[in-house]
Design a protein around this motif. Structure first.
Motif, mmCIF file in Angstrom:
data_model
loop_
_atom_site.group_PDB
_atom_site.id
_atom_site.type_symbol
_atom_site.label_atom_id
_atom_site.label_comp_id
_atom_site.label_asym_id
_atom_site.label_seq_id
_atom_site.Cartn_x
_atom_site.Cartn_y
_atom_site.Cartn_z
ATOM 1 N N SER A 15 0.694 -1.345 -0.042
ATOM 2 C CA SER A 15 0.025 -0.099 0.198
ATOM 3 C C SER A 15 1.001 1.367 0.114
ATOM 4 O O SER A 15 0.665 2.217 -0.960
ATOM 5 C CB SER A 15 -0.989 0.012 1.483
ATOM 6 N N TRP A 16 1.971 1.170 0.807
ATOM 7 C CA TRP A 16 2.820 2.214 0.913
ATOM 8 C C TRP A 16 3.490 2.183 -0.471
ATOM 9 O O TRP A 16 3.999 3.696 -1.023
ATOM 10 C CB TRP A 16 3.744 2.046 2.017
ATOM 11 N N GLY A 17 3.846 1.279 -1.010
ATOM 12 C CA GLY A 17 4.595 1.641 -2.242
ATOM 13 C C GLY A 17 3.521 2.059 -3.549
ATOM 14 O O GLY A 17 4.181 2.787 -4.255
ATOM 15 N N LEU A 18 2.380 1.690 -3.337
ATOM 16 C CA LEU A 18 1.483 2.090 -4.471
ATOM 17 C C LEU A 18 1.364 3.865 -4.245
ATOM 18 O O LEU A 18 1.197 4.524 -5.207
ATOM 19 C CB LEU A 18 -0.045 1.378 -4.082
ATOM 20 N N MET A 19 1.151 4.197 -2.832
ATOM 21 C CA MET A 19 1.112 5.604 -2.541
ATOM 22 C C MET A 19 2.073 6.519 -2.995
ATOM 23 O O MET A 19 1.917 7.388 -3.612
ATOM 24 C CB MET A 19 0.609 5.796 -1.151
ATOM 25 N N SER A 20 3.422 5.829 -2.809
ATOM 26 C CA SER A 20 4.494 6.357 -3.280
ATOM 27 C C SER A 20 4.572 6.616 -4.602
ATOM 28 O O SER A 20 5.213 7.601 -5.252
ATOM 29 C CB SER A 20 5.904 5.613 -2.690
ATOM 30 N N TRP A 21 4.288 5.536 -5.500
ATOM 31 C CA TRP A 21 4.133 5.684 -6.707
ATOM 32 C C TRP A 21 3.121 6.646 -7.515
ATOM 33 O O TRP A 21 3.588 7.417 -8.265
ATOM 34 C CB TRP A 21 3.953 4.154 -7.412
ATOM 35 N N LEU A 22 2.062 6.437 -6.712
ATOM 36 C CA LEU A 22 1.201 7.792 -7.184
ATOM 37 C C LEU A 22 1.570 9.248 -6.811
ATOM 38 O O LEU A 22 1.243 9.957 -7.681
ATOM 39 C CB LEU A 22 -0.092 7.382 -6.504
ATOM 40 N N ALA A 23 2.322 9.304 -5.743
ATOM 41 C CA ALA A 23 2.792 10.784 -5.301
ATOM 42 C C ALA A 23 4.058 11.025 -6.363
ATOM 43 O O ALA A 23 3.940 12.318 -6.805
ATOM 44 C CB ALA A 23 3.416 10.688 -4.010
ATOM 45 N N SER A 24 4.583 10.104 -6.876
ATOM 46 C CA SER A 24 5.843 10.395 -7.862
ATOM 47 C C SER A 24 5.191 10.693 -9.086
ATOM 48 O O SER A 24 5.679 11.548 -9.762
ATOM 49 C CB SER A 24 6.769 9.203 -7.736
ATOM 50 N N SER A 25 4.227 10.110 -9.526
ATOM 51 C CA SER A 25 3.556 10.250 -10.917
ATOM 52 C C SER A 25 2.870 11.827 -10.728
ATOM 53 O O SER A 25 2.932 12.517 -11.804
ATOM 54 C CB SER A 25 2.616 9.333 -11.017
ATOM 55 N N VAL A 26 2.257 11.969 -9.716
ATOM 56 C CA VAL A 26 1.600 13.432 -9.488
ATOM 57 C C VAL A 26 2.692 14.452 -9.650
ATOM 58 O O VAL A 26 2.544 15.629 -10.336
ATOM 59 C CB VAL A 26 0.697 13.628 -8.391
ATOM 60 N N ALA A 196 -2.596 24.538 -5.906
ATOM 61 C CA ALA A 196 -2.814 23.073 -5.585
ATOM 62 C C ALA A 196 -1.446 22.545 -5.669
ATOM 63 O O ALA A 196 -0.863 21.680 -4.640
ATOM 64 C CB ALA A 196 -4.039 22.350 -5.948
ATOM 65 N N GLY A 197 -0.693 22.481 -6.630
ATOM 66 C CA GLY A 197 0.433 21.653 -6.998
ATOM 67 C C GLY A 197 1.476 22.248 -5.977
ATOM 68 O O GLY A 197 2.415 21.486 -5.588
ATOM 69 N N ASP A 198 1.480 23.622 -5.848
ATOM 70 C CA ASP A 198 2.755 23.995 -5.076
ATOM 71 C C ASP A 198 2.446 23.888 -3.359
ATOM 72 O O ASP A 198 3.567 23.154 -2.866
ATOM 73 C CB ASP A 198 2.704 25.609 -5.168
ATOM 74 N N VAL A 199 1.460 23.544 -3.043
ATOM 75 C CA VAL A 199 1.026 23.005 -1.593
ATOM 76 C C VAL A 199 1.428 21.439 -1.614
ATOM 77 O O VAL A 199 2.027 21.071 -0.588
ATOM 78 C CB VAL A 199 -0.440 23.280 -1.110
ATOM 79 N N PHE A 200 0.973 20.804 -2.685
ATOM 80 C CA PHE A 200 1.293 19.326 -2.706
ATOM 81 C C PHE A 200 2.910 19.160 -2.720
ATOM 82 O O PHE A 200 3.325 18.488 -2.070
ATOM 83 C CB PHE A 200 0.726 18.746 -4.002
ATOM 84 N N LYS A 201 3.506 19.846 -3.550
ATOM 85 C CA LYS A 201 4.827 19.701 -3.726
ATOM 86 C C LYS A 201 6.004 20.049 -2.477
ATOM 87 O O LYS A 201 6.837 19.551 -2.182
ATOM 88 C CB LYS A 201 5.484 20.223 -5.010
ATOM 89 N N THR A 202 5.322 21.193 -1.986
ATOM 90 C CA THR A 202 6.159 21.610 -0.729
ATOM 91 C C THR A 202 5.919 20.613 0.138
ATOM 92 O O THR A 202 6.925 20.313 0.943
ATOM 93 C CB THR A 202 5.456 22.994 -0.148
ATOM 94 N N ALA A 203 4.829 20.012 0.412
ATOM 95 C CA ALA A 203 4.561 18.873 1.581
ATOM 96 C C ALA A 203 5.542 17.534 1.002
ATOM 97 O O ALA A 203 6.271 17.265 1.843
ATOM 98 C CB ALA A 203 3.053 18.443 1.729
ATOM 99 N N TYR A 204 5.602 17.402 -0.269
ATOM 100 C CA TYR A 204 6.451 16.401 -0.827
ATOM 101 C C TYR A 204 7.889 16.404 -0.316
ATOM 102 O O TYR A 204 8.665 15.555 0.060
ATOM 103 C CB TYR A 204 6.154 16.035 -2.218
ATOM 104 N N PHE A 205 8.152 17.870 -0.746
ATOM 105 C CA PHE A 205 9.777 18.132 -0.175
ATOM 106 C C PHE A 205 10.005 17.895 0.905
ATOM 107 O O PHE A 205 11.076 17.388 1.564
ATOM 108 C CB PHE A 205 9.830 19.618 -0.750
ATOM 109 N N VAL A 206 9.066 18.276 1.990
ATOM 110 C CA VAL A 206 9.251 18.237 3.625
ATOM 111 C C VAL A 206 9.465 16.792 3.830
ATOM 112 O O VAL A 206 10.391 16.398 4.753
ATOM 113 C CB VAL A 206 8.316 19.204 4.255
#
Length: 245
Positions: A15-26, A196-206
């Motif tokens: 499940s974590w692997g799938l979520m990580s893959w989806l986050a990377s795709s986004v 929306a993208g900037d909020v998402f990617k900032t959270a991703y960076f952190v």
């Protein structure tokens, strides 16, 4: 019993692997999505005045620099792929703008990069000139990176420049709206998707403990997005008052 626990752990990992893959795709594709409604708006209206092509300039420089930063400091491959996709997207936007401007142009005056006239920098009438500029900039970056790749100061400065330019993504649009005293022709959906993208990617960076430059970049971009949305509200109210008069 142990078999059941192992199976549960495997399901959690999957499940974590799938979520990580989806986050990377986004992350890879999500940065380009905001330009879809702006592309459609320009195509529909046949007018490019509401969109600042200097947004393309900022993003092309930022992502070319980011690619060379990756060469010196291998961070997530996801961010490298995102840069490649963004460069292709910006070229698509510039190609559309050049095509629209070419079909609407009444004057026969052509502004070319070969004229070496700084007054018309990034206001060229041929798409090929934008490609030539980016090619020259890439070659210059490649030479500098080749000679100074072993310098930690150079690599960190390269990363800082990349995120500084990216953080200024919305600034050309902010200034163009201010000069026009209007946001007409600019896709509000594009700005909302930026936000929306900037909020998402900032959270991703952190969460992914990306280099500090990326986190600072994300925060600055969010502030500029908010400023543009405030312009939409302010100029929208001004337009409504003019209609009433």
């Amino acid at each position: 019993m142990d078999g059941g626990l192992d199976m549960a752990e495997e399901e959690v990992e999957a499940s974590w692997g799938l979520m990580s893959w989806l986050a990377s795709s986004v992350m890879v594709l999500g940065g380009s999505v905001p330009y879809v409604p702006q592309y459609q708006e320009i195509t529909r209206s046949g007018n490019t005045e509401g969109f600042s092509t200097r947004v393309c300039l900022v993003l092309l420089i930022a992502n070319i620099l980011r690619i060379f930063f990756w060469i010196g400091k291998q961070f997530e491959l996801t961010l490298l792929l995102q840069s490649v996709v963004m460069i292709l997207t910006m070229f698509a936007m510039l190609h559309l703008c050049c095509s629209i401007q070419g079909s609407n142009r009444v004057s026969t005056k052509q502004h070319r990069i070969s004229d070496l006239d700084l007054r018309y920098f990034w206001c060229w009438t041929s798409f090929e000139d934008y490609v030539i500029f980016c090619f020259g900039f890439t070659v210059a970056c490649a030479l500098l990176t080749f000679f100074f790749l072993d310098s930690l100061l150079f690599v960190e400065a390269l990363g800082s420049l990349a995120v500084l330019f990216e953080a200024m993504l919305g600034l050309p649009q902010l200034m163009q709206n201010f000069q026009n005293r209007s946001t007409r022709g600019m896709s509000v959906k594009m700005v909302l998707l930026w936000m929306a993208g900037d909020v998402f990617k900032t959270a991703y960076f952190v969460l992914n403990e990306s280099p500090a430059q990326f986190c600072v970049c994300g925060g600055l971009q969010i502030l500029i997005d908010i400023a543009i949305l405030l312009q939409v509200v302010y100029y929208g109210q001004a337009d409504s008052r003019l209609k009433l008069l």
